[in-house]
Scaffold this motif. Structure first.
Motif, mmCIF file in Angstrom:
data_model
loop_
_atom_site.group_PDB
_atom_site.id
_atom_site.type_symbol
_atom_site.label_atom_id
_atom_site.label_comp_id
_atom_site.label_asym_id
_atom_site.label_seq_id
_atom_site.Cartn_x
_atom_site.Cartn_y
_atom_site.Cartn_z
ATOM 1 N N THR A 34 0.773 -1.281 0.008
ATOM 2 C CA THR A 34 -0.117 -0.075 0.146
ATOM 3 C C THR A 34 0.649 1.244 -0.183
ATOM 4 O OG1 THR A 34 0.010 0.317 2.235
ATOM 5 C CG2 THR A 34 -1.793 -1.243 1.377
ATOM 6 N N PRO A 35 0.298 2.386 -0.304
ATOM 7 C CA PRO A 35 1.046 3.571 -0.488
ATOM 8 C C PRO A 35 1.781 3.865 1.012
ATOM 9 C CG PRO A 35 -0.878 3.850 -1.747
ATOM 10 C CD PRO A 35 -1.065 2.642 -1.041
ATOM 11 N N ALA A 36 1.000 3.744 1.872
ATOM 12 C CA ALA A 36 1.310 3.889 3.345
ATOM 13 C C ALA A 36 2.568 2.834 3.961
ATOM 14 C CB ALA A 36 0.462 3.601 4.473
ATOM 15 N N LYS A 37 2.776 1.854 3.326
ATOM 16 C CA LYS A 37 3.820 0.646 3.459
ATOM 17 C C LYS A 37 4.818 0.524 2.582
ATOM 18 C CE LYS A 37 0.879 -1.681 6.953
ATOM 19 N NZ LYS A 37 1.369 -1.374 8.242
ATOM 20 N N LYS A 38 4.856 1.618 1.724
ATOM 21 C CA LYS A 38 5.595 1.275 0.259
ATOM 22 C C LYS A 38 6.990 1.271 0.598
ATOM 23 C CE LYS A 38 5.902 5.974 -1.157
ATOM 24 N NZ LYS A 38 7.025 6.219 -0.786
ATOM 25 N N ASP A 39 7.423 1.770 1.689
ATOM 26 C CA ASP A 39 8.866 1.752 2.183
ATOM 27 C C ASP A 39 9.181 0.688 3.147
ATOM 28 O OD1 ASP A 39 9.531 3.878 0.530
ATOM 29 O OD2 ASP A 39 9.248 5.436 1.957
ATOM 30 N N GLN A 40 8.128 0.001 3.479
ATOM 31 C CA GLN A 40 8.309 -1.088 4.543
ATOM 32 C C GLN A 40 8.803 -2.858 3.692
ATOM 33 O OE1 GLN A 40 5.370 -1.385 7.277
ATOM 34 N NE2 GLN A 40 5.924 0.239 8.286
ATOM 35 N N TYR A 41 9.643 -3.401 4.062
ATOM 36 C CA TYR A 41 9.557 -4.783 3.348
ATOM 37 C C TYR A 41 9.775 -5.941 4.392
ATOM 38 C CZ TYR A 41 14.908 -3.576 4.266
ATOM 39 O OH TYR A 41 15.732 -3.035 4.891
ATOM 40 N N LEU A 42 9.335 -6.897 4.135
ATOM 41 C CA LEU A 42 9.635 -8.137 4.961
ATOM 42 C C LEU A 42 10.696 -8.757 4.267
ATOM 43 C CD1 LEU A 42 5.776 -9.143 4.998
ATOM 44 C CD2 LEU A 42 6.906 -8.650 6.787
ATOM 45 N N TYR A 43 11.458 -9.784 5.241
ATOM 46 C CA TYR A 43 12.409 -10.650 4.638
ATOM 47 C C TYR A 43 12.471 -11.792 5.618
ATOM 48 C CZ TYR A 43 15.711 -8.546 7.745
ATOM 49 O OH TYR A 43 16.602 -7.947 8.928
ATOM 50 N N SER A 44 12.858 -12.847 5.139
ATOM 51 C CA SER A 44 13.375 -13.781 5.777
ATOM 52 C C SER A 44 14.636 -14.151 5.838
ATOM 53 C CB SER A 44 12.541 -15.198 5.279
ATOM 54 O OG SER A 44 13.110 -15.622 3.969
ATOM 55 N N SER A 45 15.280 -14.772 6.972
ATOM 56 C CA SER A 45 16.547 -15.199 7.247
ATOM 57 C C SER A 45 16.725 -16.555 7.647
ATOM 58 C CB SER A 45 17.326 -14.254 8.260
ATOM 59 O OG SER A 45 18.415 -14.588 8.637
ATOM 60 N N GLY A 46 17.762 -17.041 7.277
ATOM 61 C CA GLY A 46 18.188 -18.317 7.853
ATOM 62 C C GLY A 46 19.031 -18.163 9.160
ATOM 63 N N MET A 47 19.373 -19.443 9.875
ATOM 64 C CA MET A 47 19.915 -19.185 11.149
ATOM 65 C C MET A 47 21.358 -18.937 10.672
ATOM 66 S SD MET A 47 20.882 -23.294 12.104
ATOM 67 C CE MET A 47 22.216 -22.772 13.091
ATOM 68 N N SER A 48 21.878 -18.343 11.733
ATOM 69 C CA SER A 48 23.401 -18.241 11.783
ATOM 70 C C SER A 48 24.068 -19.016 12.931
ATOM 71 C CB SER A 48 23.605 -16.669 12.176
ATOM 72 O OG SER A 48 24.960 -16.301 12.476
ATOM 73 N N VAL A 49 25.364 -19.304 12.663
ATOM 74 C CA VAL A 49 26.195 -20.046 13.738
ATOM 75 C C VAL A 49 26.884 -18.908 14.613
ATOM 76 C CG1 VAL A 49 26.674 -21.950 12.473
ATOM 77 C CG2 VAL A 49 28.252 -20.070 12.083
ATOM 78 N N PHE A 50 26.821 -17.614 14.223
ATOM 79 C CA PHE A 50 27.212 -16.666 15.223
ATOM 80 C C PHE A 50 26.481 -15.693 16.042
ATOM 81 C CE2 PHE A 50 30.054 -16.893 11.275
ATOM 82 C CZ PHE A 50 31.111 -17.414 11.572
ATOM 83 N N GLU A 51 24.959 -15.946 15.825
ATOM 84 C CA GLU A 51 23.880 -15.272 16.536
ATOM 85 C C GLU A 51 22.878 -16.301 16.874
ATOM 86 O OE1 GLU A 51 22.507 -11.872 18.539
ATOM 87 O OE2 GLU A 51 24.452 -11.787 17.338
ATOM 88 N N GLU A 52 22.425 -16.139 18.057
ATOM 89 C CA GLU A 52 21.402 -17.139 18.398
ATOM 90 C C GLU A 52 19.924 -16.774 17.738
ATOM 91 O OE1 GLU A 52 19.827 -19.168 22.575
ATOM 92 O OE2 GLU A 52 21.106 -17.699 22.733
ATOM 93 N N ASN A 53 19.259 -17.586 17.312
ATOM 94 C CA ASN A 53 17.960 -17.686 16.832
ATOM 95 C C ASN A 53 17.641 -16.282 15.795
ATOM 96 O OD1 ASN A 53 17.013 -19.769 18.323
ATOM 97 N ND2 ASN A 53 16.824 -18.611 20.006
ATOM 98 N N VAL A 54 18.486 -16.213 14.927
ATOM 99 C CA VAL A 54 18.443 -15.008 14.155
ATOM 100 C C VAL A 54 17.630 -15.462 13.054
ATOM 101 C CG1 VAL A 54 20.238 -15.458 12.516
ATOM 102 C CG2 VAL A 54 19.905 -13.134 12.792
#
Length: 173
Positions: A34-54
């Motif tokens: 929507t125009p109100a959310k045009k600068d927002q984005y969702l993204y997914s991430s896999g895990m990291s061995v350097f950071e817990e539960n990323v």
């Protein structure tokens, strides 16, 4: 000149790294609908061995160097990962297909509601008679009432097909 073409591209379309959380392994970016959310984005991430539960799904806004807020947490070494993520047309939430292991291999479609921060499973079990299978890529109709998704049989993804259902999980065909 090629550099002039690059300069005219909208942010995030090519050659510009989107801000993500530290140690994230981003994929599946979906821009606000929507125009109100045009600068927002969702993204997914896999895990990291350097950071817990990323691992999980994040919401961020262009210009926010923090990488945003983790809305869906995927615990480390859980065997879960996101196949797809798509905004609801009105921007009130998003859908995602999540692969997980629970004696067999599954993947179901879930909805995240921004107003309540609740996650709801929308699909009935999509596994076959041997307990395998589920949703892969997905999309939602412009009115938000129907969901379409690719359905595969895991672990080999043999026999993939296209399925459709109403938002409430009814009329699965």
């Amino acid at each position: 000149a090629a550099s002039d073409v690059y300069k005219r591209q909208p942010y995030g379309s090519t050659g510009v790294n989107l801000p993500v959380v530290e140690q994230a392994a981003p994929s599946l970016v979906a821009w606000g609908p929507t125009p109100a959310k045009k600068d927002q984005y969702l993204y997914s991430s896999g895990m990291s061995v350097f950071e817990e539960n990323v691992g999980g799904i994040y919401l961020n806004t262009v210009g926010d160097a923090s990488g945003g807020t983790q809305l869906v947490v995927i615990e480390d070494y859980s065997g879960q990962y996101v196949h797809d993520v798509e905004w609801l047309p009105d921007g009130s939430g998003f859908l995602f297909s999540l692969f997980y292991v629970d004696f067999n291999y599954f993947s179901e479609v879930f909805a995240y509601n921004f107003a309540t921060d609740e996650i709801t499973q929308l699909t009935p079990s999509l596994s076959d008679e041997d307990g395998y299978g589920g949703a892969r890529a997905l999309s939602i109709s412009p009115d938000g009432q129907q969901i379409v998704f690719g359905r595969g049989l895991f672990p080999d993804d043999m026999g993939s097909s296209l399925w459709m259902m109403n938002w409430d999980g009814s009329d699965l065909h």
